[in-house]
Structure formats: structure tokens, C-alpha cells
Write a protein that holds these residues in place. Sequence first.
Motif, PDB file in Angstrom:
ATOM      1  N   ALA A  10      37.298  38.495  37.086  1.00 48.85           N
ATOM      2  CA  ALA A  10      37.737  38.602  38.482  1.00 48.85           C
ATOM      3  C   ALA A  10      39.240  38.870  38.535  1.00 48.85           C
ATOM      4  CB  ALA A  10      37.392  37.319  39.235  1.00 48.85           C
ATOM      5  N   LYS A  11      39.624  39.777  39.403  1.00 48.35           N
ATOM      6  CA  LYS A  11      41.052  40.115  39.556  1.00 48.35           C
ATOM      7  C   LYS A  11      41.635  39.252  40.668  1.00 48.35           C
ATOM      8  CE  LYS A  11      39.414  44.207  39.881  1.00 48.35           C
ATOM      9  NZ  LYS A  11      39.146  45.634  40.122  1.00 48.35           N
ATOM     10  N   ASN A  12      42.102  38.083  40.274  1.00 46.75           N
ATOM     11  CA  ASN A  12      42.663  37.150  41.258  1.00 46.75           C
ATOM     12  C   ASN A  12      43.848  36.408  40.656  1.00 46.75           C
ATOM     13  OD1 ASN A  12      41.550  35.126  39.595  1.00 46.75           O
ATOM     14  ND2 ASN A  12      39.646  35.126  40.762  1.00 46.75           N
ATOM     15  N   GLU A  13      44.300  35.400  41.367  1.00 49.36           N
ATOM     16  CA  GLU A  13      45.505  34.683  40.937  1.00 49.36           C
ATOM     17  C   GLU A  13      45.290  33.864  39.662  1.00 49.36           C
ATOM     18  OE1 GLU A  13      43.120  32.197  43.745  1.00 49.36           O
ATOM     19  OE2 GLU A  13      43.904  34.251  43.742  1.00 49.36           O
ATOM     20  N   ASN A  14      44.033  33.706  39.248  1.00 48.40           N
ATOM     21  CA  ASN A  14      43.749  32.920  38.052  1.00 48.40           C
ATOM     22  C   ASN A  14      43.821  33.738  36.765  1.00 48.40           C
ATOM     23  OD1 ASN A  14      43.240  30.523  39.526  1.00 48.40           O
ATOM     24  ND2 ASN A  14      41.181  31.243  40.022  1.00 48.40           N
ATOM     25  N   MET A  15      44.120  35.025  36.879  1.00 54.17           N
ATOM     26  CA  MET A  15      44.233  35.852  35.695  1.00 54.17           C
ATOM     27  C   MET A  15      45.380  35.380  34.804  1.00 54.17           C
ATOM     28  SD  MET A  15      43.535  39.859  36.574  1.00 54.17           S
ATOM     29  CE  MET A  15      44.838  39.994  37.793  1.00 54.17           C
ATOM     30  N   ASP A  16      45.221  35.554  33.490  1.00 56.41           N
ATOM     31  CA  ASP A  16      46.321  35.256  32.584  1.00 56.41           C
ATOM     32  C   ASP A  16      47.513  36.142  32.920  1.00 56.41           C
ATOM     33  OD1 ASP A  16      44.935  33.328  31.227  1.00 56.41           O
ATOM     34  OD2 ASP A  16      44.133  34.705  29.727  1.00 56.41           O
ATOM     35  N   THR A  17      48.697  35.662  32.600  1.00 59.33           N
ATOM     36  CA  THR A  17      49.931  36.346  32.991  1.00 59.33           C
ATOM     37  C   THR A  17      49.982  37.784  32.492  1.00 59.33           C
ATOM     38  OG1 THR A  17      51.111  34.238  32.957  1.00 59.33           O
ATOM     39  CG2 THR A  17      52.445  36.232  32.907  1.00 59.33           C
ATOM     40  N   TYR A  18      49.622  37.995  31.217  1.00 57.63           N
ATOM     41  CA  TYR A  18      49.708  39.346  30.653  1.00 57.63           C
ATOM     42  C   TYR A  18      48.744  40.308  31.339  1.00 57.63           C
ATOM     43  CZ  TYR A  18      45.463  38.309  27.965  1.00 57.63           C
ATOM     44  OH  TYR A  18      44.183  37.989  27.595  1.00 57.63           O
ATOM     45  N   LEU A  19      47.563  39.797  31.740  1.00 61.37           N
ATOM     46  CA  LEU A  19      46.606  40.646  32.454  1.00 61.37           C
ATOM     47  C   LEU A  19      47.101  40.955  33.862  1.00 61.37           C
ATOM     48  CD1 LEU A  19      43.078  39.213  31.529  1.00 61.37           C
ATOM     49  CD2 LEU A  19      44.035  41.439  30.900  1.00 61.37           C
ATOM     50  N   LYS A  20      47.622  39.946  34.509  1.00 60.43           N
ATOM     51  CA  LYS A  20      48.135  40.127  35.866  1.00 60.43           C
ATOM     52  C   LYS A  20      49.270  41.138  35.887  1.00 60.43           C
ATOM     53  CE  LYS A  20      49.720  37.487  39.889  1.00 60.43           C
ATOM     54  NZ  LYS A  20      50.061  36.139  40.417  1.00 60.43           N
ATOM     55  N   ILE A  45      38.986  44.626  27.521  1.00 57.79           N
ATOM     56  CA  ILE A  45      39.235  46.040  27.790  1.00 57.79           C
ATOM     57  C   ILE A  45      39.595  46.165  29.262  1.00 57.79           C
ATOM     58  CG2 ILE A  45      38.162  48.317  28.033  1.00 57.79           C
ATOM     59  CD1 ILE A  45      38.700  47.704  25.167  1.00 57.79           C
ATOM     60  N   VAL A  46      40.713  46.829  29.545  1.00 64.27           N
ATOM     61  CA  VAL A  46      41.107  47.095  30.927  1.00 64.27           C
ATOM     62  C   VAL A  46      41.007  48.604  31.136  1.00 64.27           C
ATOM     63  CG1 VAL A  46      42.895  46.890  32.677  1.00 64.27           C
ATOM     64  CG2 VAL A  46      42.680  45.124  30.912  1.00 64.27           C
ATOM     65  N   LEU A  47      40.103  49.005  32.019  1.00 64.46           N
ATOM     66  CA  LEU A  47      39.888  50.426  32.303  1.00 64.46           C
ATOM     67  C   LEU A  47      40.426  50.766  33.686  1.00 64.46           C
ATOM     68  CD1 LEU A  47      38.530  53.232  31.832  1.00 64.46           C
ATOM     69  CD2 LEU A  47      36.445  52.239  32.836  1.00 64.46           C
ATOM     70  N   SER A  48      41.223  51.828  33.756  1.00 65.82           N
ATOM     71  CA  SER A  48      41.731  52.308  35.044  1.00 65.82           C
ATOM     72  C   SER A  48      41.324  53.768  35.213  1.00 65.82           C
ATOM     73  CB  SER A  48      43.254  52.157  35.117  1.00 65.82           C
ATOM     74  OG  SER A  48      43.882  52.810  34.030  1.00 65.82           O
ATOM     75  N   PRO A  99      41.836  52.333  40.765  1.00 63.42           N
ATOM     76  CA  PRO A  99      40.634  51.527  40.516  1.00 63.42           C
ATOM     77  C   PRO A  99      40.617  50.999  39.079  1.00 63.42           C
ATOM     78  CG  PRO A  99      40.067  53.522  41.699  1.00 63.42           C
ATOM     79  CD  PRO A  99      41.504  53.672  41.301  1.00 63.42           C
ATOM     80  N   THR A 100      40.393  49.704  38.944  1.00 60.76           N
ATOM     81  CA  THR A 100      40.510  49.052  37.635  1.00 60.76           C
ATOM     82  C   THR A 100      39.393  48.032  37.439  1.00 60.76           C
ATOM     83  OG1 THR A 100      42.934  49.276  37.760  1.00 60.76           O
ATOM     84  CG2 THR A 100      42.064  47.712  36.142  1.00 60.76           C
ATOM     85  N   ILE A 101      38.974  47.897  36.187  1.00 61.02           N
ATOM     86  CA  ILE A 101      38.017  46.851  35.831  1.00 61.02           C
ATOM     87  C   ILE A 101      38.499  46.178  34.551  1.00 61.02           C
ATOM     88  CG2 ILE A 101      36.496  48.354  34.462  1.00 61.02           C
ATOM     89  CD1 ILE A 101      34.124  46.732  35.572  1.00 61.02           C
ATOM     90  N   ILE A 102      38.322  44.853  34.471  1.00 59.57           N
ATOM     91  CA  ILE A 102      38.712  44.081  33.287  1.00 59.57           C
ATOM     92  C   ILE A 102      37.441  43.501  32.677  1.00 59.57           C
ATOM     93  CG2 ILE A 102      40.126  42.189  32.401  1.00 59.57           C
ATOM     94  CD1 ILE A 102      41.848  42.470  34.943  1.00 59.57           C
ATOM     95  N   ILE A 103      37.186  43.826  31.412  1.00 58.93           N
ATOM     96  CA  ILE A 103      35.941  43.442  30.749  1.00 58.93           C
ATOM     97  C   ILE A 103      36.243  42.536  29.568  1.00 58.93           C
ATOM     98  CG2 ILE A 103      33.793  44.292  29.732  1.00 58.93           C
ATOM     99  CD1 ILE A 103      34.637  47.095  30.895  1.00 58.93           C
TER     100      ILE A 103
END
Length: 216
Positions: free
Chosen positions: A111-121, A148-151, A189-193
Motif C-alpha cells: 500500500a502506498k501510504n504513510e506507513n511505507m519505509d522511508t526509502y520507498l516513500k 520491485i517498484v514499477l512506474s 502510475p506506480t506499483i510496489i511489489i
Amino acid sequence: MGLLIVYATGLLIGVALSYFAKESDYIKRNIFVVVIGVLTIIGGLVIGGFEGMPISTIGIGILTVSILLLIAGNRSMVRNVVFALVVLVPLAVFIYAGVDKFYGNNFIVVAKNENMDTYLKQYYEELQVKTDTQGFKRFEPNNGEKLIVLSLGKEKQGNNIEVAGVEKQGDRTLINVKTFDNQSTEKNPTIIIFLDKLGKNVVVKDADGTVYEEVK
């Protein structure tokens, strides 16, 4: 798959309980298994939440065995068939789970929210500024996680991304995605897997035939 394995375990426990009470007549034996199954389900419900769910699922497996044996009645041939099926089905589940664990890949869309790790955010926010960035970037933090982060880039603004499946092919991991217009508000558009395994070579392929390159 996890709950299916737990349910299969419940089936085997049900068979073991029935065998343990084999000295009793079949009615008392079935009642014994029913009681154990019901108590196990109740125990899981009392615990509640994700902790109690597996316990209740085991209880359902035990109860399934008792119901099948009640249906079979005192017909020894039918009961033997039930026992054989109840043993073979869990074995098939365990074999399938083992093969899937060895050859397949489990994944979770983060989930792309405030709980993401700092480097991902930070990287996600960067992608929303550098909207021309298209492709995937891999992350393997020290804790062993593989992401994997896909944009998709600004050309596909408004699209959403789904993971259609992940396949292990030797030392290559193939990630199949599906993109579609969903009026997404993301500028890029982005997805984090999150994956449990990641091969040396990674291929990210869209259902429309697009193969995304790795972002260095």
C-alpha cells in the motif's frame, strides 16, 4: 493457499482422532470427532482475529471428517473410501504447496501510504516529480526483503496497475502485470511489489506486450 493447507491439516487430524477412537462403535467415534471439531472451532472464535482463524479452520477440517463418516454410516467399504480420500486430498495439497513454494513466487502489493519505509516513500515521491521515469527498480534492503517498484511514466497517466502473476524460470523472475485506465490521480502510475524470492534476472511484462526496462 495458507488456509487450504491449514484445512488439510484439520482433515488429517480428524482421521487421526477417528483412528484413536477405533475401539468405540462408529456412532460414539463420530460424536467424539464432532465434539473435538466443534470445540476447536469455538476456541478459534474465542481467540478471534487472524490468530484464531487457523485454529477454527483446523476445526472445520476435523468436522468435515466427522460429517463424511456420519454419511458413510456403518458401511465399512464406504468408510474406507472416505478415509482414503481424506488422506489423499491433504497429501495432494501439501505436494502442490511444496511445488508452488519451489517453483513459484509469492507476492504482496504494498500500500502506498504513510506507513511505507522511508526509502520507498522517497523514491515514490521522486517518481511523482520525475514523471518521465518508466520502468522498474529493484530494492533489496539489509533485512532480506525484495521489492520491485514499477512506474509507467506520464504517457500512461490515469492508468492503474495489477499483478497478473509471478513466475520463476530458473534464475529469472517473470512479473506479469496488467494496466488499465482507472482514472488514477497519480502523475506517474506506480506499483510496489513485495516478493519472497527474486531471481538474478527480472522481466516485467505488461499484458499488452510492453516489456519494461530496469531503471538504474
